[in-house]
Scaffold this active site. Structure first.
Site, mmCIF file in Angstrom:
data_model
loop_
_atom_site.group_PDB
_atom_site.id
_atom_site.type_symbol
_atom_site.label_atom_id
_atom_site.label_comp_id
_atom_site.label_asym_id
_atom_site.label_seq_id
_atom_site.Cartn_x
_atom_site.Cartn_y
_atom_site.Cartn_z
ATOM 1 N N ASP A 62 11.602 -8.580 -5.397
ATOM 2 C CA ASP A 62 12.443 -9.358 -4.522
ATOM 3 C C ASP A 62 13.884 -9.405 -5.179
ATOM 4 O OD1 ASP A 62 10.479 -9.630 -2.756
ATOM 5 O OD2 ASP A 62 9.807 -11.399 -3.652
ATOM 6 N N GLU A 234 12.183 -10.743 7.282
ATOM 7 C CA GLU A 234 12.044 -11.608 6.040
ATOM 8 C C GLU A 234 13.398 -11.228 4.776
ATOM 9 O OE1 GLU A 234 8.385 -11.681 4.150
ATOM 10 O OE2 GLU A 234 8.353 -9.614 3.727
#
Length: 557
Positions: A62, A234
């Site tokens: 991420d 997301e």
């Protein structure tokens, strides 16, 4: 070396780090050496002016990136590991030095007994008018929060919680008119129509009052093509370029269907139009039998350079088998090409390269420790603190370790791996890797143990070390391969220890097989177990979002 953030932790816990010979109830670890080299490291030779992917090997998922002048800063997820949210610095996007951890004080968050794939999910970093902002979510803790710092090395502020913003993967966007906006993934505006049906929302934020204001607006419901029932939009970010607001987000979940999509609008609150040739990055649909595959690519963040070029950091994985990988989700880098006003990271059908042309940016004056390619890392435990890339499970509330005089000393506490144990470790960063060390431990009660672990979670791990059993010390290998196994693991192999004093331990990872060896005398290595099933440490079998960690562990009554 002295690290300000961990020094602050030491002061907060108010414990001396003075070294001494191991005492009853203490385990001493020395000569920790990690090394790794993957097949691709030898097969792909860099030409002049090239860099190697991934830029951060191992469990660094991420990635979010921002630029301030000629400096680039990046953060990663760490879930329930502590210290959390590593902060990196680079001048050339290729060589990265870890400069801090944004979550580095016990009082900032409380992970309790959360699973290792809960707690701090995808962070997002931005800078505005001299202040750095990290938006993050503490899953099963308290929700979305914001922390700030004047220096990205830290210290970072205590969390400011955002009660009116739900969901996960929050990020912040500062517009040219001075307004700030928070984006995140949350439940859809109506009832969910299927598993993974989510939406991307936006809401204005007042940085001075530190509160969200005004209505929330849906920017993307389901995904760019609702007819296909896309899952898990997301990791949203907004980038403004040439009068357009670009919304980029991951879509398709974190496994092999992962991708990155782009939309744009003339207004920050939409409506947003999807790019006709989405996704702008994916590896799904490629032949599964291709050599040295890279899969599950997505969760990208865009950044520009002072000369107007654009780049993207993103996560992907390097499986050694059928979606089997122990190194977790890693950080990759690719250039962004603008096509007819749209950002494209990689055309559909192309494979992510292991070597590519590097950005035309100044290299650091002093090269940091390597984070890619083949390398060796030796920890001498000079003290008074551990390196910034070392982690423990959950958040300590007392100082049960000391570092110095060439040793890491742990108090053998009753806390098991399912709690907040006496454990410190570093990531496995290569498919083929090894770690070895010396442990000195005198167990005083049956069940006392200290040694070396290869751990993916508190339910999936191997432990190799000294254990007291039947009133005598033994050298034992234990394995836990699921919640149904004993908390300490099942005994796989053991041999008696005839003497006292230090023992050398070694774990060697060979893709999906792990070897375990020991030496009661220096250099006299004996294999305790070869070819153990290492796939239990893979994300596919153990689940979650983390990667394997090599660590030291002590446990006692």
């Amino acid at each position: 070396m002295i690290r300000p953030t961990l020094t602050a932790l030491a002061l907060a816990l108010s414990v001396s780090t003075a070294q001494a010979a191991p005492k009853p109830g203490q385990a001493e670890f020395r000569n920790f050496t990690y090394e790794g080299a993957d097949p691709v490291d030898a097969q792909v030779v860099l030409a002049p002016g090239q860099y190697r992917n991934p830029i951060l090997k191992g469990f660094y998922p991420d990635p979010s990136i921002t630029r301030v002048g000629g400096d680039y800063y990046l953060v990663n997820s760490t879930f329930a590991w502590f210290p959390g949210l590593p902060v990196w610095h680079s001048t050339d996007l290729v060589h990265w030095a870890q400069i801090g951890n944004a979550i580095d004080r016990p009082g900032m968050l409380d992970f309790k007994r959360l699973g290792l794939s809960r707690a701090v999910f995808a962070p997002a970093i931005e800078e505005h008018e001299g202040t750095f902002y990290i938006l993050n979510t503490c899953v099963d803790c308290q929700g979305n929060f914001l922390i700030t710092a004047k220096d990205p090395k830290g210290p970072w502020s205590d969390p400011v919680w955002l009660p009116t913003v739900g969901g996960i993967d929050a990020s912040i966007f500062f517009d040219e008119d001075g307004r700030a906006w928070i984006l995140n993934n949350d439940a859809p505006p109506g009832p969910a129509e299927y598993q993974g049906h989510r939406a991307i929302w936006i809401q204005q934020y007042d940085p001075k009052a530190k509160v969200t204001i005004g209505p929330r607006t849906v920017l993307l419901d389901k995904g760019v093509d609702p007819s296909t029932k896309p899952i898990w939009p997301e990791g949203p970010h907004i980038t403004k370029k040439d009068g357009w607001y670009y919304l980029t987000a991951a879509e398709g979940g974190t496994a092999e269907g992962h991708s990155q999509v782009a939309l744009r609008s003339r207004s920050v609150t939409g409506p947003y139009t999807p790019y006709a040739n989405n996704p702008i990055l994916t590896q799904r649909g490629l032949p599964r039998d291709r050599p040295l595959p890279i899969t599950s690519a997505g969760h990208a963040d865009l950044v520009d350079t002072p000369d107007g070029q654009w780049w993207a950091t993103f996560l992907a994985v390097r499986p050694y088998g059928d979606d089997l990988y122990n190194t977790g989700r890693e950080t990759f880098l690719l250039p962004v090409e603008w096509k007819d006003g749209w950002p494209v990271i990689l055309e559909n059908g192309k494979t992510i390269p292991y070597a590519a042309t590097a950005p035309n940016l100044p290299a650091p004056k002093v090269l940091p420790p390597p984070t890619t390619g083949a390398f060796q890392a030796v920890e001498t435990f000079a003290g008074p603190e551990l390196p910034l890339n070392w982690m423990t499970l959950r958040i300590p509330t007392e100082r049960w370790w000391s570092v110095g005089q060439g040793a890491l000393t742990l108090k053998a506490r009753p806390d098991k791996l399912i709690d907040q144990p006496s454990f410190w470790g570093r990531r496995q960063q290569h498919i083929n890797a090894s770690v070895q060390l010396t442990v000195d431990f005198a167990p005083t009660a049956d069940g006392d143990r200290a040694g070396l672990t290869a751990l993916q979670s508190d339910e999936f791990f191997y432990f190799l070390g000294v254990v007291r059993s039947g009133g005598k010390p033994v050298l034992r290998l234990e394995r836990r391969a699921g919640a149904g196994d004993p908390v300490d693991g099942m005994v796989i192999a053991e041999v008696p220890l005839t003497g006292t004093g230090p023992v050398d331990l070694k774990i060697t990872a060979r893709a999906g097989e792990y070897d375990f060896a020991y030496a009661a005398k220096p250099g006299d290595w004996k294999v305790l177990k070869a070819g153990a099933d290492g796939t239990i440490l893979s994300t596919r079998k153990a689940g979650g979002f983390v990667g394997a960690v090599f660590g030291v562990y002590a446990n006692g009554k």
